[in-house]
Design a protein around this motif. Structure first.
Motif, short mmCIF file in Angstrom:
data_model
loop_
_atom_site.label_atom_id
_atom_site.label_comp_id
_atom_site.label_asym_id
_atom_site.label_seq_id
_atom_site.Cartn_x
_atom_site.Cartn_y
_atom_site.Cartn_z
N ASP A 15 2.88 -3.35 1.32
CA ASP A 15 2.43 -2.04 1.79
C ASP A 15 1.80 -1.26 0.65
O ASP A 15 0.71 -0.67 0.80
CB ASP A 15 3.62 -1.27 2.38
CG ASP A 15 3.23 0.08 2.93
OD1 ASP A 15 2.89 0.17 4.13
OD2 ASP A 15 3.26 1.08 2.16
N TYR A 16 2.46 -1.26 -0.50
CA TYR A 16 1.95 -0.56 -1.69
C TYR A 16 0.60 -1.14 -2.11
O TYR A 16 -0.37 -0.39 -2.37
CB TYR A 16 2.95 -0.70 -2.83
CG TYR A 16 2.41 -0.29 -4.18
CD1 TYR A 16 2.43 1.05 -4.59
CD2 TYR A 16 1.89 -1.24 -5.05
CE1 TYR A 16 1.93 1.42 -5.83
CE2 TYR A 16 1.39 -0.87 -6.29
CZ TYR A 16 1.41 0.46 -6.68
OH TYR A 16 0.90 0.82 -7.90
N ASP A 17 0.51 -2.45 -2.19
CA ASP A 17 -0.71 -3.12 -2.65
C ASP A 17 -1.89 -2.81 -1.72
O ASP A 17 -3.01 -2.57 -2.16
CB ASP A 17 -0.46 -4.63 -2.71
CG ASP A 17 -1.61 -5.38 -3.38
OD1 ASP A 17 -2.30 -4.78 -4.23
OD2 ASP A 17 -1.81 -6.56 -3.06
N ARG A 19 -2.23 -0.15 0.37
CA ARG A 19 -2.61 1.26 0.25
C ARG A 19 -3.38 1.50 -1.06
O ARG A 19 -4.36 2.25 -1.10
CB ARG A 19 -1.36 2.15 0.28
CG ARG A 19 -0.64 2.17 1.63
CD ARG A 19 0.64 3.01 1.55
NE ARG A 19 1.46 2.89 2.74
CZ ARG A 19 1.34 3.69 3.81
NH1 ARG A 19 0.43 4.65 3.82
NH2 ARG A 19 2.13 3.51 4.85
N ARG A 20 -2.90 0.86 -2.13
CA ARG A 20 -3.56 1.00 -3.43
C ARG A 20 -4.99 0.45 -3.38
O ARG A 20 -5.92 1.07 -3.89
CB ARG A 20 -2.75 0.25 -4.49
CG ARG A 20 -3.41 0.17 -5.85
CD ARG A 20 -2.66 -0.81 -6.75
NE ARG A 20 -3.50 -1.18 -7.89
CZ ARG A 20 -4.43 -2.10 -7.83
NH1 ARG A 20 -4.67 -2.74 -6.70
NH2 ARG A 20 -5.16 -2.38 -8.91
N LEU A 99 1.36 6.87 -4.26
CA LEU A 99 1.67 5.48 -3.96
C LEU A 99 3.09 5.12 -4.39
O LEU A 99 3.82 4.44 -3.67
CB LEU A 99 0.66 4.56 -4.66
CG LEU A 99 -0.77 4.58 -4.10
CD1 LEU A 99 -1.71 3.87 -5.05
CD2 LEU A 99 -0.82 3.94 -2.71
N LEU A 100 3.48 5.61 -5.57
CA LEU A 100 4.84 5.36 -6.04
C LEU A 100 5.87 6.03 -5.14
O LEU A 100 6.92 5.45 -4.82
CB LEU A 100 5.00 5.87 -7.47
CG LEU A 100 4.36 5.02 -8.58
CD1 LEU A 100 4.34 5.80 -9.89
CD2 LEU A 100 5.11 3.71 -8.75
N ALA A 103 6.25 4.10 -1.88
CA ALA A 103 6.96 2.84 -2.08
C ALA A 103 8.46 3.06 -2.26
O ALA A 103 9.29 2.34 -1.68
CB ALA A 103 6.38 2.11 -3.29
N MET A 122 5.03 -3.90 -8.89
CA MET A 122 4.01 -2.85 -8.83
C MET A 122 3.37 -2.63 -10.20
O MET A 122 2.16 -2.41 -10.32
CB MET A 122 4.64 -1.54 -8.32
CG MET A 122 5.10 -1.62 -6.87
SD MET A 122 6.29 -0.32 -6.44
CE MET A 122 5.34 1.14 -6.75
#
Length: 237
Positions: A15-17, A19-20, A99-100, A103, A122
């Motif tokens: 999910d983080y990757d 969105r980033r 983003l952090l 997450a 991350m």
């Protein structure tokens, strides 16, 4: 929390990757579109990155508290009052924070070791700020062949000193491998890999995987001054 929310370390990282990646694209390849959408005359706007790798400039959520942490509010207000590159870097820093926070909002139920593993995964990716600002350039290699005719063998770094293309540097210097690993592709954000061809933009001085900008080593030899797709797009406007 909705049942579809990511729960495992791997799901949260994915999910983080995603969105980033969306935000990196908004601030690089799609930067002109992003810039035009951040009209200072509009209301408070936020930059969102979504799990499907799409980005959006939109008003913040109305519900309080919101379903997820919200991005920085009102990024559009400072657009015309700052140097464009500085403004984009500021948006990038706030985006990294968002983003952090998203997450670790998902990761609140993880145990200590899982949180450490999530952050480590991350942290292996360059931050949005590092990609947008072009930080961590490859250090100059004194072993670079002085007789090379390739325009891609040497580029100018931010401080005006020559810096070498990672692919064309003397590969016998293994001690520099870690420093070369601090170079990130301005397109996909991926890190340096000695097995891949890289090319540096003579205009914005960012580095790119050759495959990401569709440039082969043979084609690079024929290019006197290389401009990345983003700089080419700006030049046409």
């Amino acid at each position: 929390m909705a049942s579809s929310s990511p729960r495992t370390v791997e799901e949260i990282f994915k999910d983080y990757d995603s969105r980033r990646s969306a935000i990196v694209r908004a601030l690089t390849y799609d930067v002109d579109d992003f810039y035009s959408q951040c009209d200072p005359d509009k209301e408070n706007l936020c930059l969102y990155g979504y799990p499907n790798e799409a980005w959006e400039v939109a008003l913040p959520a109305e519900e309080v508290p919101s379903e997820l942490p919200e991005p920085a509010l009102g990024i559009n207000f400072a657009r015309d009052g700052m140097n464009r590159k500085d403004w984009l870097s500021l948006v990038a820093v706030h985006s990294d924070c968002w983003l952090l926070s998203v997450a670790f909002y998902f990761g609140a139920r993880l145990n200590r070791n899982e949180r450490k593993r999530l952050f480590s995964m991350m942290n292996d990716l360059p931050t949005v700020f590092e990609v947008v600002s072009g930080r961590k350039p490859v250090k100059e290699k004194s072993t670079l062949e002085s007789g090379s005719k390739s325009q891609n063998s040497t580029k100018r770094s931010i401080d005006g000193q020559p810096r070498s293309n990672p692919k064309l540097a003397d590969e016998s210097y293994e001690d520099d491998e870690e420093e070369q690993g601090d170079t990130f592709c301005g397109s996909c954000g991926g890190g340096y890999n000695s097995d891949e061809f890289w090319i540096g933009c003579d205009n914005c001085e960012r580095w790119y995987h050759g495959k990401c900008v569709k440039i082969t080593p043979a084609k690079a030899e024929m290019i006197k001054v290389y401009k990345c797709p983003s700089c080419q797009k700006k030049a046409r406007q």
